[in-house]
Design an enzyme around this catalytic site. Structure first.
Site, mmCIF file in Angstrom:
data_model
loop_
_atom_site.group_PDB
_atom_site.id
_atom_site.type_symbol
_atom_site.label_atom_id
_atom_site.label_comp_id
_atom_site.label_asym_id
_atom_site.label_seq_id
_atom_site.Cartn_x
_atom_site.Cartn_y
_atom_site.Cartn_z
ATOM 1 N N LYS A 158 26.419 9.402 0.370
ATOM 2 C CA LYS A 158 25.741 10.548 -0.248
ATOM 3 C C LYS A 158 24.255 10.278 -0.463
ATOM 4 C CE LYS A 158 29.698 12.930 -2.085
ATOM 5 N NZ LYS A 158 30.802 12.009 -1.741
HETATM 6 C C1 LIG Z 1 31.924 12.374 -1.001
HETATM 7 C C2 LIG Z 1 32.654 11.276 -0.334
HETATM 8 C C3 LIG Z 1 33.532 11.535 0.746
HETATM 9 C C4 LIG Z 1 33.842 12.932 1.242
HETATM 10 O O1 LIG Z 1 32.719 13.552 1.818
HETATM 11 P P1 LIG Z 1 32.689 15.140 2.050
HETATM 12 O O2 LIG Z 1 31.353 15.442 2.572
HETATM 13 O O3 LIG Z 1 32.941 15.746 0.694
HETATM 14 O O4 LIG Z 1 33.788 15.462 2.988
HETATM 15 C C5 LIG Z 1 34.130 10.450 1.364
HETATM 16 N N1 LIG Z 1 33.909 9.185 0.938
HETATM 17 C C6 LIG Z 1 33.082 8.895 -0.084
HETATM 18 C C7 LIG Z 1 32.896 7.476 -0.506
HETATM 19 C C8 LIG Z 1 32.424 9.931 -0.764
HETATM 20 O O5 LIG Z 1 31.597 9.643 -1.784
#
Ligand SMILES: *Cc1c(COP(=O)(O)O)cnc(C)c1O
Length: 462
Positions: free
Chosen positions: A112
């Site tokens: 993220k």
């Molecule tokens: C947010 C997140 C996901 C999922 O990502 P999306 O974009 O919501 O599908 C997967 N793994 C981790 C570690 C995350 O923080």
């Protein structure tokens, strides 16, 4: 470049406006009116350039005239300077035709950061230029909140409030949110679960007096600028394996469908992607949808990959919008039906979705076994989310190189990793003292009026 709502009933906006707005006023999500394409030559020319240069070339057509080239390059440079790996998103090999894209070298050790760090710099630039300010409120089950705080801490024109469920995030996740001591950061531990946090956030956005009064802005994964930032690493990784002259496939651990939707955009832009595989944990609404053709809510069962524990996958609406021929009324109607828990997807739309996406799921036991097996097979230590991806990626290997996205560093989820392979992963050295840092956090009730009053008061104090 213009942005339109997936529900067809909100103002058409520029890139900058869509970014600052987040959720459209008709409840829909903003998408570009048209998807720009890159030619094979342009894609080939990404080989060997820095991540930042590739990011500039891939994202430039989407931002229109919001920034000059130099301004946009500066924004991108500042966004990624805090990453701890020169390549930003390095690719490592797991097996003869299976690769892992490590997206966890940013400041909070999860993918993220790629989107949030960019959004922080975009907001800072845009608001500074308008001499304006916003209040960001986010709800988090862990990773989004820390990434947002890291991205916005210390910025002049932004206050950031993060709601997380009290007692339901990991120690590391909580420490990442509560230890920054910047005056514009407010970590709020809510008495409730993640759905309560998300519901309160939604209520604030629907309270237009409050929304306009504090200039509420959203940075959750429905924000288009976040999706856009994630398109870049599909290009850089595919090109390092031979695109555009060779096809590649991707497997993506998925919750809110933001990350994999970015892959879909990359494909529409011209990147030769063969399969895009959705990987879910036991909360498998997306996998069930692909199998059954009906999108049906079920309760969330907590898992060892908590960032994918979702009941409703918000970005899936963007895929539906395209599958329904960009008919906003049709999407609005489906979302209305979802209030009762379920909607069927038309046969035509299902065919389009299945042409683009495959899917698979991993149980808790399979996730643990994958962490153990991959460590034995190649020495790579996977976080539980990445392990869900690798398990499903392994099931979808073919003659085409498979790239599975590793979405978090294993040290963010030490208990599950230790249970799986009998060894506790270390935090990177620059974070080793995290658990000893002082926390700043306010415990809050699950009450809208209380939260709105607190937010107004905190802003007035600044
Ligand atoms: C947010 C997140 C996901 C999922 O990502 P999306 O974009 O919501 O599908 C997967 N793994 C981790 C570690 C995350 O923080």
């Amino acid at each position: 470049m213009k942005y339109i709502s997936t529900r067809g009933n909100a103002p058409v906006l520029s890139f900058e406006e869509a970014m600052l707005t987040g959720l459209a006023r008709d409840g829909g999500l903003y998408v570009p009116e048209t998807i720009p394409t890159m030619s094979a030559d342009e894609i080939a020319a990404l080989a060997g350039v820095s991540y930042e240069e590739a990011a500039f070339r891939v994202m430039r057509p989407f931002v229109g005239d919001a920034f000059t080239d130099d301004e946009f390059k500066g924004i991108i440079a500042r966004a990624y300077e805090g990453f701890r790996h020169e390549a930003r998103a390095p690719l490592v090999q797991l097996a003869p035709n299976h690769f892992l894209l490590e997206l966890f070298h940013g400041p909070t050790l999860a993918f993220k950061d790629f989107a949030m760090q960019l959004i922080g710099q975009l907001f800072q630039f845009s608001l500074g230029r308008r001499n304006d300010r916003v209040t960001i409120v986010g709800a988090t089950s862990g990773d989004t909140g820390s990434a947002a705080i890291e991205a916005f801490r210390g910025l002049d024109n932004v206050d950031v409030f993060i709601l997380f469920p009290h007692g339901r995030v990991s120690d590391i996740q909580r420490k990442q949110m509560t230890t920054p001591d910047d005056a514009n950061v407010h970590a709020l531990a809510l008495d409730g679960d993640f759905d309560d946090c998300q519901a309160k956030l939604k209520d604030m956005f629907n309270d237009f007096d409050f929304r306009d009064g504090v200039k509420l802005a959203g940075v959750n994964s429905i924000n288009w600028a976040r999706v856009l930032a994630q398109v870049v690493y599909y290009f850089t990784s595919a090109v390092s394996l031979g695109a555009p002259y060779r096809e590649v496939s991707f497997t993506v651990p998925t919750g809110n469908f933001g990350d994999i939707f970015a892959g879909y955009i990359a494909k529409k832009m011209g990147l030769p992607i063969k399969d895009l595989v959705i990987a879910t944990n036991q909360n498998d609404i997306l996998h069930r949808t692909m199998e059954s053709g009906a999108y049906t809510k079920e309760g969330v069962t907590p898992s060892i990959s908590p960032s994918m524990d979702i009941q409703v996958s918000s970005n899936f609406e963007r895929a539906l919008f395209d599958a329904y021929g960009r008919d906003g009324n049709a999407v609005a109607q489906l979302m209305e039906e979802l209030k009762d828990g379920s909607f069927p997807i038309s046969q035509g739309a299902m065919e389009i979705l299945r042409e683009t996406f495959k899917s698979g799921r991993a149980s808790e036991d399979e996730t643990m076994a994958t962490i153990r097996d991959e460590f034995t097979a190649c020495g790579e230590v996977l976080c539980p989310h990445s392990a869900v991806g690798v398990k499903v990626g392994n099931e979808n290997l073919s003659g085409t190189p498979m790239i599975t996205l590793a979405t978090a560093h294993p040290a963010k989820f030490p208990d599950a990793v230790e249970q799986a392979m009998g060894r506790r992963p270390d935090l990177p050295p620059h974070m080793a003292d995290m658990m000893d840092r002082e926390e700043h956090v306010t415990r809050v009730p699950n009450d809208l009026a209380y939260l709105e009053a607190l937010i107004k008061e905190r802003i007035a104090q600044r």
